[in-house]
Design a protein around this motif. Structure first.
Motif, PDB file in Angstrom:
ATOM      1  N   GLY A   1     -66.160  56.427  31.407  1.00 54.51           N
ATOM      2  CA  GLY A   1     -66.883  56.954  30.257  1.00 54.51           C
ATOM      3  C   GLY A   1     -67.976  57.946  30.562  1.00 54.51           C
ATOM      4  N   CYS A   2     -67.996  58.526  31.772  1.00 55.26           N
ATOM      5  CA  CYS A   2     -69.025  59.514  32.113  1.00 55.26           C
ATOM      6  C   CYS A   2     -68.861  60.779  31.267  1.00 55.26           C
ATOM      7  CB  CYS A   2     -68.937  59.901  33.587  1.00 55.26           C
ATOM      8  SG  CYS A   2     -69.454  58.615  34.738  1.00 55.26           S
ATOM      9  N   VAL A   3     -69.952  61.524  31.150  1.00 53.11           N
ATOM     10  CA  VAL A   3     -69.920  62.813  30.458  1.00 53.11           C
ATOM     11  C   VAL A   3     -68.792  63.682  31.004  1.00 53.11           C
ATOM     12  CG1 VAL A   3     -71.175  64.996  30.221  1.00 53.11           C
ATOM     13  CG2 VAL A   3     -72.339  62.830  29.744  1.00 53.11           C
ATOM     14  N   GLU A   4     -68.626  63.678  32.312  1.00 49.75           N
ATOM     15  CA  GLU A   4     -67.595  64.503  32.952  1.00 49.75           C
ATOM     16  C   GLU A   4     -66.200  64.226  32.395  1.00 49.75           C
ATOM     17  OE1 GLU A   4     -65.900  64.449  37.419  1.00 49.75           O
ATOM     18  OE2 GLU A   4     -67.880  65.382  37.225  1.00 49.75           O
ATOM     19  N   THR A   5     -65.941  62.995  32.012  1.00 50.60           N
ATOM     20  CA  THR A   5     -64.597  62.635  31.551  1.00 50.60           C
ATOM     21  C   THR A   5     -64.327  63.075  30.116  1.00 50.60           C
ATOM     22  OG1 THR A   5     -65.233  60.420  30.764  1.00 50.60           O
ATOM     23  CG2 THR A   5     -64.611  60.637  33.083  1.00 50.60           C
ATOM     24  N   TYR A   6     -65.330  63.678  29.463  1.00 48.74           N
ATOM     25  CA  TYR A   6     -65.144  64.133  28.081  1.00 48.74           C
ATOM     26  C   TYR A   6     -65.446  65.611  27.873  1.00 48.74           C
ATOM     27  CZ  TYR A   6     -64.528  59.266  26.944  1.00 48.74           C
ATOM     28  OH  TYR A   6     -64.031  57.979  26.910  1.00 48.74           O
ATOM     29  N   VAL A   7     -66.259  66.221  28.734  1.00 54.54           N
ATOM     30  CA  VAL A   7     -66.621  67.617  28.468  1.00 54.54           C
ATOM     31  C   VAL A   7     -66.243  68.581  29.594  1.00 54.54           C
ATOM     32  CG1 VAL A   7     -68.518  66.823  27.014  1.00 54.54           C
ATOM     33  CG2 VAL A   7     -69.007  67.523  29.347  1.00 54.54           C
ATOM     34  N   SER A   8     -65.590  68.102  30.633  1.00 59.47           N
ATOM     35  CA  SER A   8     -65.100  69.018  31.660  1.00 59.47           C
ATOM     36  C   SER A   8     -63.860  69.747  31.148  1.00 59.47           C
ATOM     37  CB  SER A   8     -64.739  68.238  32.928  1.00 59.47           C
ATOM     38  OG  SER A   8     -63.674  67.335  32.656  1.00 59.47           O
ATOM     39  N   ALA A   9     -63.496  70.825  31.823  1.00 57.80           N
ATOM     40  CA  ALA A   9     -62.252  71.521  31.486  1.00 57.80           C
ATOM     41  C   ALA A   9     -61.063  70.588  31.713  1.00 57.80           C
ATOM     42  CB  ALA A   9     -62.113  72.781  32.331  1.00 57.80           C
ATOM     43  N   THR A  10     -61.169  69.736  32.723  1.00 56.41           N
ATOM     44  CA  THR A  10     -60.117  68.758  33.006  1.00 56.41           C
ATOM     45  C   THR A  10     -59.922  67.822  31.816  1.00 56.41           C
ATOM     46  OG1 THR A  10     -60.701  68.824  35.356  1.00 56.41           O
ATOM     47  CG2 THR A  10     -59.378  66.943  34.601  1.00 56.41           C
ATOM     48  N   ALA A  11     -61.017  67.387  31.209  1.00 53.41           N
ATOM     49  CA  ALA A  11     -60.941  66.490  30.050  1.00 53.41           C
ATOM     50  C   ALA A  11     -60.321  67.197  28.851  1.00 53.41           C
ATOM     51  CB  ALA A  11     -62.332  65.986  29.693  1.00 53.41           C
ATOM     52  N   LEU A  12     -60.694  68.455  28.641  1.00 53.54           N
ATOM     53  CA  LEU A  12     -60.124  69.228  27.537  1.00 53.54           C
ATOM     54  C   LEU A  12     -58.615  69.362  27.689  1.00 53.54           C
ATOM     55  CD1 LEU A  12     -60.401  71.123  25.057  1.00 53.54           C
ATOM     56  CD2 LEU A  12     -60.854  72.986  26.677  1.00 53.54           C
ATOM     57  N   ILE A  13     -58.164  69.662  28.893  1.00 49.27           N
ATOM     58  CA  ILE A  13     -56.727  69.802  29.154  1.00 49.27           C
ATOM     59  C   ILE A  13     -56.012  68.472  28.969  1.00 49.27           C
ATOM     60  CG2 ILE A  13     -55.025  70.287  30.963  1.00 49.27           C
ATOM     61  CD1 ILE A  13     -57.105  72.343  32.076  1.00 49.27           C
ATOM     62  N   ARG A  14     -56.612  67.399  29.448  1.00 53.09           N
ATOM     63  CA  ARG A  14     -56.022  66.051  29.271  1.00 53.09           C
ATOM     64  C   ARG A  14     -55.823  65.741  27.794  1.00 53.09           C
ATOM     65  NH1 ARG A  14     -60.482  62.376  30.219  1.00 53.09           N
ATOM     66  NH2 ARG A  14     -60.829  62.854  28.008  1.00 53.09           N
ATOM     67  N   ASP A  15     -56.853  65.984  26.985  1.00 56.17           N
ATOM     68  CA  ASP A  15     -56.769  65.672  25.558  1.00 56.17           C
ATOM     69  C   ASP A  15     -55.769  66.579  24.845  1.00 56.17           C
ATOM     70  OD1 ASP A  15     -58.618  63.712  25.970  1.00 56.17           O
ATOM     71  OD2 ASP A  15     -60.315  64.827  25.140  1.00 56.17           O
ATOM     72  N   ALA A  16     -55.670  67.821  25.289  1.00 54.06           N
ATOM     73  CA  ALA A  16     -54.690  68.741  24.694  1.00 54.06           C
ATOM     74  C   ALA A  16     -53.266  68.286  25.022  1.00 54.06           C
ATOM     75  CB  ALA A  16     -54.929  70.157  25.195  1.00 54.06           C
ATOM     76  N   LYS A  17     -53.049  67.831  26.223  1.00 57.43           N
ATOM     77  CA  LYS A  17     -51.724  67.319  26.610  1.00 57.43           C
ATOM     78  C   LYS A  17     -51.341  66.114  25.759  1.00 57.43           C
ATOM     79  CE  LYS A  17     -51.576  68.571  31.546  1.00 57.43           C
ATOM     80  NZ  LYS A  17     -51.574  68.020  32.924  1.00 57.43           N
ATOM     81  N   ARG A  18     -52.287  65.200  25.579  1.00 57.07           N
ATOM     82  CA  ARG A  18     -52.014  64.006  24.785  1.00 57.07           C
ATOM     83  C   ARG A  18     -51.678  64.382  23.343  1.00 57.07           C
ATOM     84  NH1 ARG A  18     -57.040  60.097  26.761  1.00 57.07           N
ATOM     85  NH2 ARG A  18     -56.225  59.605  28.845  1.00 57.07           N
ATOM     86  N   ALA A  19     -52.439  65.320  22.794  1.00 52.64           N
ATOM     87  CA  ALA A  19     -52.197  65.740  21.411  1.00 52.64           C
ATOM     88  C   ALA A  19     -50.858  66.436  21.275  1.00 52.64           C
ATOM     89  CB  ALA A  19     -53.323  66.666  20.956  1.00 52.64           C
ATOM     90  N   ALA A  20     -50.514  67.248  22.262  1.00 55.17           N
ATOM     91  CA  ALA A  20     -49.230  67.956  22.224  1.00 55.17           C
ATOM     92  C   ALA A  20     -48.062  66.977  22.321  1.00 55.17           C
ATOM     93  CB  ALA A  20     -49.164  68.972  23.357  1.00 55.17           C
ATOM     94  N   ALA A  21     -48.209  65.972  23.190  1.00 58.22           N
ATOM     95  CA  ALA A  21     -47.141  64.984  23.361  1.00 58.22           C
ATOM     96  C   ALA A  21     -46.922  64.177  22.086  1.00 58.22           C
ATOM     97  CB  ALA A  21     -47.483  64.053  24.522  1.00 58.22           C
ATOM     98  N   ALA A  22     -47.989  63.944  21.332  1.00 53.76           N
ATOM     99  CA  ALA A  22     -47.886  63.142  20.103  1.00 53.76           C
ATOM    100  C   ALA A  22     -47.516  63.973  18.874  1.00 53.76           C
ATOM    101  CB  ALA A  22     -49.217  62.440  19.852  1.00 53.76           C
ATOM    102  N   ASN A  23     -47.551  65.301  19.017  1.00 52.00           N
ATOM    103  CA  ASN A  23     -47.273  66.199  17.884  1.00 52.00           C
ATOM    104  C   ASN A  23     -46.383  67.345  18.360  1.00 52.00           C
ATOM    105  OD1 ASN A  23     -49.400  65.234  15.634  1.00 52.00           O
ATOM    106  ND2 ASN A  23     -50.403  65.177  17.646  1.00 52.00           N
ATOM    107  N   LYS A  24     -45.094  67.079  18.412  1.00 49.75           N
ATOM    108  CA  LYS A  24     -44.149  68.021  19.002  1.00 49.75           C
ATOM    109  C   LYS A  24     -44.134  69.386  18.311  1.00 49.75           C
ATOM    110  CE  LYS A  24     -42.653  65.071  22.048  1.00 49.75           C
ATOM    111  NZ  LYS A  24     -42.993  65.226  23.487  1.00 49.75           N
ATOM    112  N   LYS A  25     -44.500  69.429  17.024  1.00 44.56           N
ATOM    113  CA  LYS A  25     -44.453  70.691  16.292  1.00 44.56           C
ATOM    114  C   LYS A  25     -45.738  71.513  16.449  1.00 44.56           C
ATOM    115  CE  LYS A  25     -41.197  69.052  12.758  1.00 44.56           C
ATOM    116  NZ  LYS A  25     -40.967  68.850  11.303  1.00 44.56           N
ATOM    117  N   SER A  26     -46.700  70.979  17.156  1.00 50.20           N
ATOM    118  CA  SER A  26     -47.962  71.689  17.335  1.00 50.20           C
ATOM    119  C   SER A  26     -47.776  72.942  18.185  1.00 50.20           C
ATOM    120  CB  SER A  26     -48.985  70.774  18.007  1.00 50.20           C
ATOM    121  OG  SER A  26     -50.125  71.500  18.426  1.00 50.20           O
TER     122      SER A  26
END
Length: 324
Positions: free
Chosen positions: A179-204
């Motif tokens: 739960g560190c700040v790094e795990t939510y606001v790094s570029a790595t975190a942004l990419i992780r969350d985008a991947k998850r959203a893309a996987a759950a929303n195929k039409k995105s």
């Protein structure tokens, strides 16, 4: 008098000679070769500085000192790099070793601290005394400047702004916590969350823009898809802004700096990023708009910030001694 600034990275050693106006008069670089012993790397640092001095026709009497910015846990008071995973160093007496090649003053600090000091002396925070810098990259680094001086705490490991807990039991962090700040606001975190959203929303559009291959996702795609009107991407980006603003608000409530500086690749979205974070800060900071809410700016010195800041470790330290 001139000063040398060295920015020690995971790939290259960058060195520059800086004048009293914080202008880089000459600069050079060389591969670090992280597999080599620290003594060899430090010898190369000395060679680079000597080369720059020769280029400028300088002798050592014209050099006020050498400052070095290094990643990892840096004990500035004793001149030792306690631990740096990036370059595989542990308990390296950098100041003592580099002192074998020079008679001038030598100072070291963490690389994010140096970047912050560089931006205060010659960049986005020029002419202010108190600033917070966050680097939003693979991880999240931080630098704190108070009364024009680097704040490091009493020992190595202070001012690690990326490793303040944001969500108890949240995303796992490379530091071993969750739960560190790094795990939510790094570029790595942004990419992780985008991947998850893309996987759950195929039409995105997120899927379309990464060619249907989630491993091709990068930190630019979520912003581009959001600007194109994709609702899923907009949610990813807005969540990112919210997390970032919450983190910045915490730092503001503790330090109340004159300005907050953001650095890193994510800052290429300069307008929407700073504006959105500032809008959040207006009601997240203690006291709201009844108290001073610092502006949020993007760093402007790029790869030069570390060298300029490292060189200024000499000036800042001398100023501190004079005040004492």
């Amino acid at each position: 008098m001139y000063r040398a600034g060295i920015d020690l990275g995971g790939t290259n050693i960058k060195a520059g000679i800086i004048d009293e106006n914080h202008k880089i008069l000459a600069q050079t670089s060389a591969p670090i070769g992280v597999e080599r012993p620290a003594e060899e790397v430090i010898a190369d640092m000395a060679v680079l500085v000597r080369q720059l001095m020769d280029t400028l026709g300088m002798d050592e009497s014209m050099l006020a000192g050498i400052g070095v910015g290094c990643p990892g846990l840096v004990d500035a008071d004793v001149g030792v790099v306690r631990y740096s995973n990036n370059i595989s160093w542990e308990n390296v007496a950098l100041v003592k070793e580099l002192g074998n090649y020079f008679s001038c003053e030598i100072r070291i600090s963490n690389d994010a601290n140096c970047a912050a000091l560089g931006e205060v002396k010659a960049g986005a925070a020029k002419n202010v005394s108190n600033a917070i810098l966050l680097t939003l990259g693979t991880g999240v680094g931080g630098g704190i400047i108070l009364d024009g001086k680097v704040f490091e705490g009493s020992n190595a490991g202070g001012a690690e702004l990326g490793h303040i807990s944001m969500i108890l039991g949240g995303e796992p962090c490379t530091c071993g916590r969750r739960g560190c700040v790094e795990t939510y606001v790094s570029a790595t975190a942004l990419i992780r969350d985008a991947k998850r959203a893309a996987a759950a929303n195929k039409k995105s559009l997120l899927n379309q823009m990464c060619g249907g291959v989630l491993e091709h996702m990068n930190g630019r795609i979520p912003f581009d898809a959001a600007l194109a009107g994709d609702k899923v991407a907009k949610e990813v980006v807005e969540n990112y802004y919210t997390y970032l603003a919450e983190a910045v608000a915490n730092y503001v409530n503790i330090f109340r700096p004159d300005v907050v500086i953001l650095a890193g690749g994510v800052c290429n979205r300069i307008g929407c990023l700073t504006t959105s974070v500032e809008e959040h800060l207006s009601f997240l900071c203690y006291g709201g708009d009844r108290a001073f809410v610092p502006p949020v700016r993007c760093a402007i010195l790029g790869n030069h910030a570390g060298m300029i800041g490292a060189a200024n470790l000499i000036t800042v330290h001398r100023s501190r001694e004079q005040n004492e």
